[in-house]
Scaffold this active site. Structure first.
Site, PDB file in Angstrom:
ATOM      1  CG  MET A 162       4.447  -0.204   2.814  1.00 29.94           C
ATOM      2  SD  MET A 162       5.842  -0.678   3.869  1.00 29.94           S
ATOM      3  CE  MET A 162       6.739  -1.775   2.746  1.00 29.94           C
ATOM      4  CB  THR A 220      -0.895   0.062   1.248  1.00 28.61           C
ATOM      5  OG1 THR A 220      -0.076   0.336   2.404  1.00 28.61           O
ATOM      6  CG2 THR A 220      -1.661  -1.245   1.447  1.00 28.61           C
ATOM      7  CG  ASP A 221       1.210   5.931  -1.037  1.00 23.85           C
ATOM      8  OD1 ASP A 221       2.217   6.082  -0.325  1.00 23.85           O
ATOM      9  OD2 ASP A 221       0.933   6.693  -1.989  1.00 23.85           O
ATOM     10  CD1 TRP A 222       5.340   5.423   4.699  1.00 21.11           C
ATOM     11  CD2 TRP A 222       4.945   4.266   2.830  1.00 21.11           C
ATOM     12  NE1 TRP A 222       6.432   4.612   4.460  1.00 21.11           N
ATOM     13  CE2 TRP A 222       6.218   3.888   3.325  1.00 21.11           C
ATOM     14  CE3 TRP A 222       4.485   3.643   1.677  1.00 21.11           C
ATOM     15  CZ2 TRP A 222       7.028   2.943   2.696  1.00 21.11           C
ATOM     16  CZ3 TRP A 222       5.284   2.695   1.036  1.00 21.11           C
ATOM     17  CH2 TRP A 222       6.536   2.358   1.552  1.00 21.11           C
TER      18      TRP A 222
END
Length: 918
Positions: A725, A695-697
């Site tokens: 993430m 995933t993105d953060w």
């Protein structure tokens, strides 16, 4: 031992900069005469934008070579009085970093020009160079406003005064993205060139082109229209809730060349040279497509390079097609005058096929070539490309049969080309039972065996299978493997974005290494302040149209990653330039998916030569920064396949990508982090991807129809998005994996599948080799010595609601840094107070800039205090990473530090905002 020569790295990046510069206008003003005096105007000459803002640009460097620096280093003669005037102005009006994440202004305040200064400079200088600079980035889209897409009044006044006084005026655009070009009509510059944002060597490459050492050979990766409203997506951009992709496949030149040729100021692929070329081409049909052979001859008086671009025009048929579609390109070597070269460009049937998402051709959910005449055009840009070959196909053929995936669920109209011209039709909607599809592809569970003494070394050396290793892992082990830890995890290189893999004690005991991820597309972001290499931005890289050159540059980057023990670079960014105002366009390549995919594949090949990985992102549809965490992209399956997924497909199939990052937002009303169609059906089943996804953060995740929940790891794992993430601690968390295993929402086989994806990737990394003690070291030579304080890993302070740090022993000197890490036990909003004193005079100015996780949160300037303590404060600062690295940058010495105090204002829950919004 491998060797990274920093000087060679600098030279290669400068070469990329020179090849990416795009000359749009030249009425004899360029190249400059090195021996004649040139006056340079524009304050950005001293504050060169090496990149945009946010994670894609936060690379700490030892030196940035701006355009004036490059000219002076190359021996150019510049007007010293003008240069000194700008230096004095910048000293009094220092660079404005803004405050907080996404807070940097789009431009810097321009210096008001004195009429007398301009007139005097014109007496000794025939040519003036005016530099315009812009930035944008994460959380910060551009706007149709002065200082962003439009020029400011100050910039216009500068151009007017220079135009009125100088015989020749050159305008350079130090930007990450195209801007409004109306100033050409208003001020009639003699030359205009996009030099983009070139990283730390931008000025070196720009100077080589300005002085004629390199003939410009960059090409526009985007169409420049006369007005922002001419772009077909303009009506549907900037909505905070949902963007309807009504323009469908007609993005950029596909729209303009089909429906609106008169709206184009500069066409896609355009770029001038100091020489001239003749291109002649012919083609022939093959069993799998066509081959175009082009002869390029330099008929001018200067050595240079040219790009041959091949476009196809398919029969409009039942689907409706764009009048031109790029299907291949190649760049020549450096051709001397009268020298020629033959280039061969192969075009596959898939390159000229269209995706039928409705069944109108009789072949639903398939790539097809419809019956009719296929024409091919070759040239140096989309508008001038001339027909060179055609063939007729008697019937409609299926090139690849797929299944419907990721189609819209909400009705809307889309643009279509009919026999009568531009029209609109209903967009086909999804017919997929997503729950049933997931059950159809449920993986078998690997029977649990308990610890059999098998370690990752046994798998690596072939003594046991990966399945046998995974059979030992209990539910908690598997749960930990789908957690990334960060930011700034102590398990990996200090100051990086995340650790993954061996992020829990038992996983480490089993021999699983911790892999390291670092931002981003423009080079490594190391938040402790460690210096790294800042690369040219994505737009500039695309403008080179030179695949082998980009592979060479990213081979150097791969060596640098190895030297810093970084396994995954969080890039390249591959989203399409759907609209010029997207703030992150600088990270991405182009409006065209073929150019995007080919340049990404070139980068990956360079990284892979050093056995490191580029995490391609943001998968997919991340084409607006405004409200990106909640924004829905409503887009047809055809447009997804042909435009927004196409580059990623090339990166996987041709570039061998083995790491993918999803987006923050939604595509067709489902957050991509939990999209089975995206992460499993398309990426793995249809494209054959065999790596791991993340995933993105701090991304949102949801089940269809449900509210987003950052702890819904079960939906993520079911989708086969492998790693969340990020978590503060990889060994524990508040996610719902164990509960979902208990109530049947998630199967153990699905959790094992993601674990296997992560571990299989890890087996082929330097992290694994380091764990086994078998990794080859990298020696970096000719890199300037580090001046940054690197003690953040040693200075760790526990912040449990309130903390006082004694700073009395901290030394302050000009351009000195001091770093430390705060272990945040209670995440939330904090007030940060800094107290210091000074015996300097009352007029002394001693600035201190506070950076948290690489982001500037303010610059505070002490005067002489007579030895009495004075306190400044950052009133509200979000601390949402457990390990938060701070860096204090001291502009001058003479300050006696006393203490830093942190006090919690609000808990994370009490803010009412997500991590990224704060």
């Amino acid at each position: 031992m491998a060797t990274l020569n920093w000087n060679e790295y600098l030279a290669k990046a400068a070469e990329v900069n020179a090849e990416g510069a795009v000359l749009l206008v030249n009425n004899g003003a360029l190249p400059l005469d090195k021996n004649s005096e040139t006056a340079v105007f524009g304050r950005i000459q001293l504050d060169y934008y090496k990149s945009g803002t946010g994670s894609g640009g936060m690379v700490n460097v030892d030196k940035v070579t701006g355009i004036v620096d490059g000219l002076l280093e190359a021996g150019a003669k510049l007007n010293e009085e003008v240069l000194k005037t700008y230096r004095d102005y910048v000293a009094e009006h220092p660079y404005d970093y803004g405050e907080g994440w996404g807070g940097e202004p789009w431009c810097q305040e321009e210096m008001p020009l004195d009429d007398a200064l301009v007139k005097k400079a014109a007496e000794t200088s025939d040519t003036a160079v005016c530099i315009i600079g812009r930035t944008a980035g994460e959380e910060q889209d551009n706007g149709v406003k002065a200082g962003s897409y439009l020029l400011t009044d100050g910039e216009k006044a500068m151009l007017r005064k220079v135009r009125d006084n100088f015989k020749k005026m050159v305008v350079l655009l130090n930007v990450g993205n195209i801007i409004d070009m109306g100033f050409i009509d208003e001020f009639s510059p003699d030359a205009v060139m996009y030099v983009w944002q070139g990283g730390m060597t931008g000025g070196t490459g720009s100077a080589e082109v300005l002085l004629g050492e390199v003939s410009p050979c960059g090409k526009l990766p985007d169409t420049i229209a006369y007005d922002i409203s001419d772009y077909p997506s303009d009506k549907y951009f900037h909505n905070r809730d949902r963007n309807f992709y009504v323009e469908d496949i007609y993005v950029g030149y596909r729209y303009f060349e089909t429906f609106a040729k008169d709206k184009v100021r500069f066409p896609f692929g355009f770029g001038m040279s100091y020489t001239q070329f003749e291109i002649s081409a012919e083609g022939k049909k093959t069993d799998s497509g066509a081959v175009i052979t082009a002869k390029v001859k330099n008929v001018g008086n200067t050595a240079g390079k040219e790009v041959v671009q091949v476009y196809a025009e398919a029969p409009n048929g039942k689907l409706g097609k764009a009048a031109r579609v790029l299907c291949g390109f190649e760049k020549t070597k450096l051709l001397a005058p009268n020298e020629e070269q033959i280039l061969t460009i192969e075009v596959s049937d898939r390159d000229i096929a269209s995706y039928d998402d409705s069944g109108v051709t009789g072949h639903a959910y398939a790539w097809v070539t419809e019956a009719g005449e296929y024409k091919f055009y070759a040239g140096s840009d989309v508008r001038s490309a001339a027909e060179c070959f055609s063939f007729v196909q008697d019937d409609t053929r299926v090139i690849e049969q797929l299944e419907q995936a990721l189609a819209p669920v909400m009705p809307f109209k889309r643009m279509v080309r009919t026999a009568e011209g531009l029209s609109y039709e209903d967009t086909p909607l999804s017919k997929v039972d997503e729950a049933a599809r997931r059950l159809e592809y449920l993986p078998e569970e690997i029977a649990f065996t308990g610890d059999k003494g098998i370690r990752t070394a046994d798998v690596f050396h072939g003594r046991n299978t990966l399945d046998e290793f995974i059979a030992q892992l209990d539910d908690n082990d598997l749960n930990c493997l789908v957690r990334g830890e960060g930011m700034c995890s102590p398990k990996v290189t200090p100051g990086t974005a995340a650790a993954f893999g061996g992020v829990a004690k038992h996983l480490e005991e089993l021999g699983i290494p911790a892999g390291c991820c670092s931002d981003g597309p423009s080079g490594m972001r190391l938040d402790v302040g460690t210096k790294a290499f800042s690369l040219p931005n994505g737009t500039l890289i695309a403008a080179t149209f030179n695949k082998p050159l980009i592979t060479e540059l990213f081979t150097y980057l791969g060596l640098e990653m190895r030297a810093n023990k970084v396994d995954c670079l969080l890039g390249p960014g591959m989203n399409i330039h759907r609209h010029p105002l997207n703030g992150r366009n600088f990270e991405y390549f182009s409006e065209d998916p073929v150019l995007t995919g080919d340049m990404a594949a070139a980068e990956l090949k360079g990284l892979h030569s050093q056995v490191v990985e580029g995490t391609v992102k943001h998968f997919c549809g991340n084409n607006q920064e405004t409200n990106r965490h909640f924004l829905d992209s409503a887009v047809s399956e055809r447009a997804l396949r042909e435009i927004y997924l196409r580059g990623f497909e090339t990166a996987v199939k041709d570039g061998g990508a083995r790491s993918v990052m999803t987006t923050y937002g939604k595509v067709n009303d489902l957050w991509t982090a939990g999209s089975f169609d995206l992460n499993t059906m398309i990426l793995r089943k249809q494209w054959g991807f065999d790596g791991f996804t993340m995933t993105d953060w701090w991304a949102n995740i949801n089940d269809r129809g449900e509210a987003p929940d950052k702890n819904n790891f079960a939906a993520m794992v079911r989708a086969q998005n492998d790693v969340y993430m990020v978590c503060a601690d990889g060994g524990s968390g508040n996610d719902n994996v164990i509960a979902a295993l208990g109530d049947g929402r998630l199967t153990r086989g699905e959790l094992q599948r993601s674990a296997k994806n992560v571990l299989a990737f890890m087996m082929d990394t330097h992290a694994m080799a380091r764990k086994l003690g078998e990794d080859e070291a990298v020696e970096v030579i000719n890199k300037p010595a580090e001046t940054v304080d690197d003690g953040a890993g040693e200075r760790v302070f526990l912040l449990d609601g309130e903390l006082t740090i004694d700073m009395s022993s901290v030394k302050t000197e000009r351009n000195l840094d001091f770093s430390f890490t705060v272990d945040v036990a209670q995440l939330g909003q904090y007030r940060m107070e800094m107290t210091a004193s000074s015996e300097q005079s009352e007029l002394a100015q001693m600035p201190v800039t506070v950076f948290s996780m690489g982001t500037a949160w303010g610059t505070f300037t002490w005067n002489g205090t007579g030895g009495k303590p004075v306190t400044f404060a950052v009133e509200e600062m979000p601390l949402f990473s457990r390990y938060t690295i701070f860096r204090l940058h001291f502009g001058l010495g003479g300050l006696d530090m006393d203490k830093i105090v942190f006090k919690k204002i609000k808990s994370a829950e009490g803010t009412g905002l997500s991590v990224e919004e704060i």
